[in-house]
Design a protein around this motif. Structure first.
Motif, PDB file in Angstrom:
ATOM      1  N   LYS A   1       0.818  -1.217   0.000  1.00 17.41           N
ATOM      2  CA  LYS A   1       0.000   0.000   0.000  1.00 17.41           C
ATOM      3  C   LYS A   1       0.853   1.268   0.000  1.00 17.41           C
ATOM      4  CE  LYS A   1      -1.102  -0.335   5.001  1.00 17.41           C
ATOM      5  NZ  LYS A   1      -0.405  -1.610   5.286  1.00 17.41           N
ATOM      6  N   GLY A   2       1.989   1.261   0.711  1.00 10.57           N
ATOM      7  CA  GLY A   2       2.859   2.437   0.695  1.00 10.57           C
ATOM      8  C   GLY A   2       3.472   2.662  -0.677  1.00 10.57           C
ATOM      9  N   SER A   3       3.933   1.586  -1.313  1.00  2.00           N
ATOM     10  CA  SER A   3       4.519   1.699  -2.653  1.00  2.00           C
ATOM     11  C   SER A   3       3.485   2.163  -3.662  1.00  2.00           C
ATOM     12  CB  SER A   3       5.106   0.352  -3.087  1.00  2.00           C
ATOM     13  OG  SER A   3       6.175  -0.034  -2.251  1.00  2.00           O
ATOM     14  N   THR A   4       2.279   1.601  -3.584  1.00  2.35           N
ATOM     15  CA  THR A   4       1.218   2.015  -4.505  1.00  2.35           C
ATOM     16  C   THR A   4       0.891   3.488  -4.319  1.00  2.35           C
ATOM     17  OG1 THR A   4       0.298  -0.231  -4.486  1.00  2.35           O
ATOM     18  CG2 THR A   4      -1.148   1.535  -5.239  1.00  2.35           C
ATOM     19  N   ALA A   5       0.868   3.943  -3.066  1.00  2.00           N
ATOM     20  CA  ALA A   5       0.607   5.363  -2.790  1.00  2.00           C
ATOM     21  C   ALA A   5       1.672   6.250  -3.424  1.00  2.00           C
ATOM     22  CB  ALA A   5       0.549   5.598  -1.279  1.00  2.00           C
ATOM     23  N   ILE A   6       2.929   5.852  -3.309  1.00  2.00           N
ATOM     24  CA  ILE A   6       4.023   6.651  -3.865  1.00  2.00           C
ATOM     25  C   ILE A   6       3.983   6.643  -5.391  1.00  2.00           C
ATOM     26  CG2 ILE A   6       6.540   6.811  -4.066  1.00  2.00           C
ATOM     27  CD1 ILE A   6       6.648   5.712  -1.162  1.00  2.00           C
ATOM     28  N   PHE A   7       3.760   5.471  -5.988  1.00  2.00           N
ATOM     29  CA  PHE A   7       3.663   5.392  -7.447  1.00  2.00           C
ATOM     30  C   PHE A   7       2.541   6.298  -7.967  1.00  2.00           C
ATOM     31  CE2 PHE A   7       5.699   0.989  -7.350  1.00  2.00           C
ATOM     32  CZ  PHE A   7       6.861   1.396  -7.999  1.00  2.00           C
ATOM     33  N   LEU A   8       1.362   6.194  -7.348  1.00  2.00           N
ATOM     34  CA  LEU A   8       0.227   6.978  -7.810  1.00  2.00           C
ATOM     35  C   LEU A   8       0.474   8.470  -7.618  1.00  2.00           C
ATOM     36  CD1 LEU A   8      -2.622   7.255  -8.924  1.00  2.00           C
ATOM     37  CD2 LEU A   8      -3.506   6.839  -6.614  1.00  2.00           C
TER      38      LEU A   8
END
Length: 403
Positions: free
Chosen positions: A45-52
């Motif tokens: 979830k943290g990585s997805t947040a940063i990518f988005l």
């Protein structure tokens, strides 16, 4: 900066959204002026947040990003346009929140204060979008107090925090799905069969979009990061670990749902910086890996990255509620030596217990007092510092001193 202190800050964890909502209302409901993307899940979830967030930034959107826990410095949790918030600006917003609590006699936990401060900061800085990562679960997480979500995202789910969220995947899915409130949702299909069974009826009813990982092809984990094909388009990111292709493509799907297309997506993925998730630092012949992985599923990804390497040192510690057995079993086929370090946290698992678990799977296990001491003693070509985010800052400082 360090978190501000106040007698109105309640120690520990308190579940539920009532206090957070009351605090946000007292602050003038800053969440009502933001387009909120809310992310829950176990891993990614943290990585997805940063990518988005990086994609939205490249699309010309002013975006605020709230993730937890901190990786290297406290300000990392509060990102403005993909950069940590200025310390003085953050401190002023924190003080504004605490003063509001005192004025309205609101007692809140540190995480509730941080959530309110992030949302207020994003509103005051003129952000259009706010990307919020759940702290734990979903339904009763403080971040779930917000109004007017544009999109909900649920990343891969596995057993975690079973004392609080439930003993089964189905119960944990139910907790995570609580973030889907009056908004469209995208669910990662990189799930267990039990999780897919939970979400499938919601998909059939048209309430959610199931992201399809089968469309991800040709994942290449190279020295400078991942390359992968998704929906017939090649993408590149500097992140490592094959699961990041899934997180990145989930962010692509979310961006398209928000109306972002084309070059901004490719640039956003390539320019995203994912700290502390198989973060590779090369120093001469040595490779230092900083990875906050703390559950068996995340350790499977670390195992695959390390597979084929022969001269390996694992520096490992964890918090007391983590599945250390499962994590060590995931790495057990590697020809690795283990350095045990008790994390600098009141929630840390004791070094003796960690040593006993590691010794079940590895023959060469040594205890060190600190990550610095373990890194100084390590001479292996590949050293992975993993198990918890709590000591990654210390490890990073060690690598910087050795430049």
């Amino acid at each position: 900066m360090t978190p501000l202190q106040s007698p109105y800050i309640t120690p520990g964890m308190v579940f539920g959204t009532e206090t957070e909502r009351r605090l946000l209302d007292a602050l003038g409901s800053p969440d009502d002026s933001l387009k909120i993307v809310h992310i829950a899940g176990t891993n990614g979830k943290g990585s997805t947040a940063i990518f988005l967030s990086s994609i939205l930034h490249e699309a010309g959107k002013l975006v605020g990003t709230f993730t937890s826990p901190q990786i290297y410095v406290y300000e990392d949790m509060f990102q403005l346009d993909c950069r940590p918030a200025d310390e003085d600006t953050l401190k002023a917003v924190m003080q504004e929140v605490i003063s509001c609590m005192e004025q309205h006699d609101i007692h809140a936990t540190q995480f509730e204060v941080e959530t309110a401060a992030a949302i207020l900061l994003f509103k005051e800085q003129g952000c259009e979008y706010a990307v919020l990562e759940c702290g734990m679960g979903g339904t009763d997480d403080a971040t779930n107090a917000v109004h007017k979500k544009k999109l909900a995202i649920i990343t891969s789910i596995s057993l975690e925090h079973t004392k609080f969220l439930g003993k089964t995947i189905t119960e944990i899915c139910d907790a995570k799905a609580g973030i889907i409130k009056d908004c469209p949702a995208i669910i990662s299909a990189d799930q267990t069969e039990e999780a897919l069974e939970y979400f499938y009826p919601l998909w059939q009813e048209g309430n959610i979009l199931m992201h399809n990982p089968v469309k991800i092809k040709n994942i290449l984990d190279e020295e400078d990061g991942l390359k992968f094909k998704y929906n017939y388009t090649w993408y590149k990111t500097h992140a490592h670990g094959w699961t990041q292709a899934g997180n990145a493509s989930l962010a692509v799907q979310a961006a398209r749902k928000l109306g972002v297309h084309g070059e901004a997506i490719a640039k956003g993925l390539e320019n995203a910086y994912i700290p502390g998730r198989i973060e590779v630092i090369r120093k001469g012949r040595r490779e230092i890996i900083l990875d906050g992985a703390h559950n068996p599923d995340a350790f499977d990804t670390l195992y695959i990255y390390l597979l084929g390497k022969e001269d390996i040192r694992i520096i490992y510690g964890c918090l007391s509620d983590k599945d250390a057995d499962g994590c060590m079993e995931a790495l057990s086929k590697l020809p690795a030596k283990i350095s045990v370090v008790q994390p600098p946290s009141p929630r840390a698992m004791k070094e003796g217990k960690i040593y006993g678990i590691c010794s079940k799977y590895f023959n060469d296990v040594t205890v060190y007092k600190t990550v610095t001491e373990a890194l100084e003693a390590s001479t292996e070509k590949t050293t992975a510092v993993c198990g918890t985010f709590t000591y990654l800052a210390e490890a990073l400082k060690w690598t910087e001193r050795r430049q």
